[in-house]
Design an enzyme around this catalytic site. Sequence first.
Site, PDB file in Angstrom:
ATOM      1  N   GLU A  54      97.174 -11.998 -64.774  1.00 25.76           N
ATOM      2  CA  GLU A  54      96.087 -12.957 -64.544  1.00 25.76           C
ATOM      3  C   GLU A  54      94.775 -12.467 -65.147  1.00 25.76           C
ATOM      4  OE1 GLU A  54      98.177 -11.975 -62.126  1.00 25.76           O
ATOM      5  OE2 GLU A  54      99.058 -13.782 -61.226  1.00 25.76           O
ATOM      6  N   GLN A 117     101.025 -14.518 -49.278  1.00 24.19           N
ATOM      7  CA  GLN A 117     100.187 -14.709 -50.467  1.00 24.19           C
ATOM      8  C   GLN A 117      98.959 -15.557 -50.178  1.00 24.19           C
ATOM      9  OE1 GLN A 117     102.664 -15.800 -53.890  1.00 24.19           O
ATOM     10  NE2 GLN A 117     102.906 -13.618 -54.345  1.00 24.19           N
TER      11      GLN A 117
END
Lengths: 567, 160
Positions: A54, A117
């Site tokens: 990312e 998450q």
Amino acid sequence: MITELPISGSEILLRMLLLEGVECVFGYPGGSVLYIYDAMHGNPDFRHILTRHEQGAIHAADGYARSTGKVGVCLATSGPGATNLVTGIATAHMDSVPLVVITGNVPTDLIGTDSFQEADIVGITQPITKHNFFVRNVEDLARTIREAFYIAQSGRKGPVLVDIPKDVSAAVTKFSYPEQLLVRDLTPREQVDTPTQIESLLAALRASEKPLILAGGGIVYSGASDALIEFVKRTEIPIVTSLLGLGGYPSEGPLWLGMPGMHGTYAANQALIQCDLLLSIGARFDDRVTMKLDQFAPHARIAHIDIDAAEIGKLVPTSIAICGDAKDILLRMNRFLTDPLQVKRSWVDHVMAMKREFPLSYEDSEEVLKPQYVIEMISRTTNGEAIITTDVGQHQMWTAQYYRFKHPRSLITSGGLGTMGFGFPSAIGAQIGNPGKIIVSINGDGGMQMCAQELAICAIDRIPVKIVILNNETLGMIKQWQELIYDKRYSHIDLSGSPDFVKLANAYGVPAGRATTKEEAEKLWQEALSSPGPFLIDFVIAKDELVYPMVPQGAGLQEMIVGGKPR
Amino acid sequence: MISAKQHISVLVRNDPGVLQRVSGLFSRRSYNIDSITVGVSEKENLSRMTVVANGDDDQIRQLCNQLRKLIDVIHVEHLSNRPAVARELLLVKLISDPATKAEMNSIVQTFRCSIIDVGMHSIIVQVIGDREKNDAFLQLIRPYGILEITRTGETAMARG
């Protein structure tokens, strides 16, 4: 525009991104963005680059935005996907780069329950975004996306994050284009005193014996370069450009004295010390420019043109303040300059003599490859027409010093945050935004290892970035500080044992070579330039080379270590 | 320039997180804040905050300019630049002692405050005034035995 059938939040998102003119999204999938990736599946209009981390995605979006002036877009999943973006968001925020960052989040009924998450990315990124949104209802999604683009590009630009819970990206609704925004008008408002301030500025410039311009990133971001060149031409005021301002005024320009600050030129720093009127345009008096603030420009009245009112007077007492867009203000000033403003010849001659007599210089060698030589070679062979991205450290300063930037948006570098790992992925974004241009990514052997995984997408997506590593097997800038300031107590700066970068590149399918002499360097570099695809060159450079001049932290600009042999 | 207590009135969109955005701005820029109050305003969907900060004129101008950059901030007004009124609500729980009751009552009356709860061993007094008046009340009442204090911080409005 109202669709016949209800569509999902994910489809609304993609449609809005396309309507905003987004060419490419840099992203990485995960559980909370599965509906969004499902909507992408089989959508040929939507270009997505799958980075390998990312962090690579957001730096690529940043490089795209800085090099094109358009909004960069990246996409990541919730939790770790989102938190991996944090460094890149802060990087863009410090340098006023327009980004729209989309993150997925867990479904709304799981928000706040410490679910798998889950991370409060809106809370985490509040101090490092221009604004951020949590989208609670699919009905708000289209408007929120439009608002995000509007905010990112208006006034002082910056990153905006939009957090979309999984159920919102799944929910269906009828799509209608959001005509009405709920955000207040963000276009910089003309201040009542702007006309009088422009008059006082011109009067002050006429009265000044030793005026100087400090041009920053604002020149580049507002597209003010031509107006600035015209202004300097008409007024003959000497000019220095900050790191982010490089290219905003061409290095070839007759009155350019270089970059000031910690590793600035003698002429630029002396001009700041000696000037009696300093006109800062789109520069924010960063500590790497001013060095010790109470000794900065001690004889000068300060005039400051900035789009952000909060930057004016933040660090330096300012006597003439003009809040507005740099291009707009410069164009207006140029219109007022009917009779040329004659700067005292003696001042111009004096600063130009300093530039001539104390140029940047290094001791060249035929035995070892000098990093400055490599940068000069890249500058010479690309004729200043390439887009250069850098990482952070010695190579960044050598690039700033020795590459002859000609155009705005030709230097992509993390100035404010100083983010290692930025140099390589940002080049990928710059290349996607500028397919026909030569993109050169200049890195150290340290920073290259922070995002080296993106070599994969260079090969797979045939992104023809020329990757340069100035390899001294050390964290060079840290070593430099330890050498000069910590009495050569070298602590944890040895990078020997790093991977063989040529083999590493080859492993990803990127052609590569190593140069240890000037001859090899020139030959390999020509090969890289003529190669249609990506190419990596590991330049093995002199290990002990330092960046000079240097003003140590805590010192004033007058305390310059010139280094090397005395000049 | 002398550092002084200043009032700043901030009109904000009452979106979730707006208080966090404002208070986060103060903490990360190391502004010296006495108090923040917030409540709905006369306009739909907008809230009004009163920030009490310490600083000289340059610091307060900087603080106001930083506030204006927040997207949720609609309007910022530096009230200490103009005539304004400021009031704080103070609740104080005092030990109720028959021996000192009369004295306490006279202080309560002098300050035009009211007793809003009477318990077996304690009373709650409500004081409304500017910060200085409320400080003065606390100073006088302290010897009688304070059990608990809660204060709202000042909220303020321009006169006229």
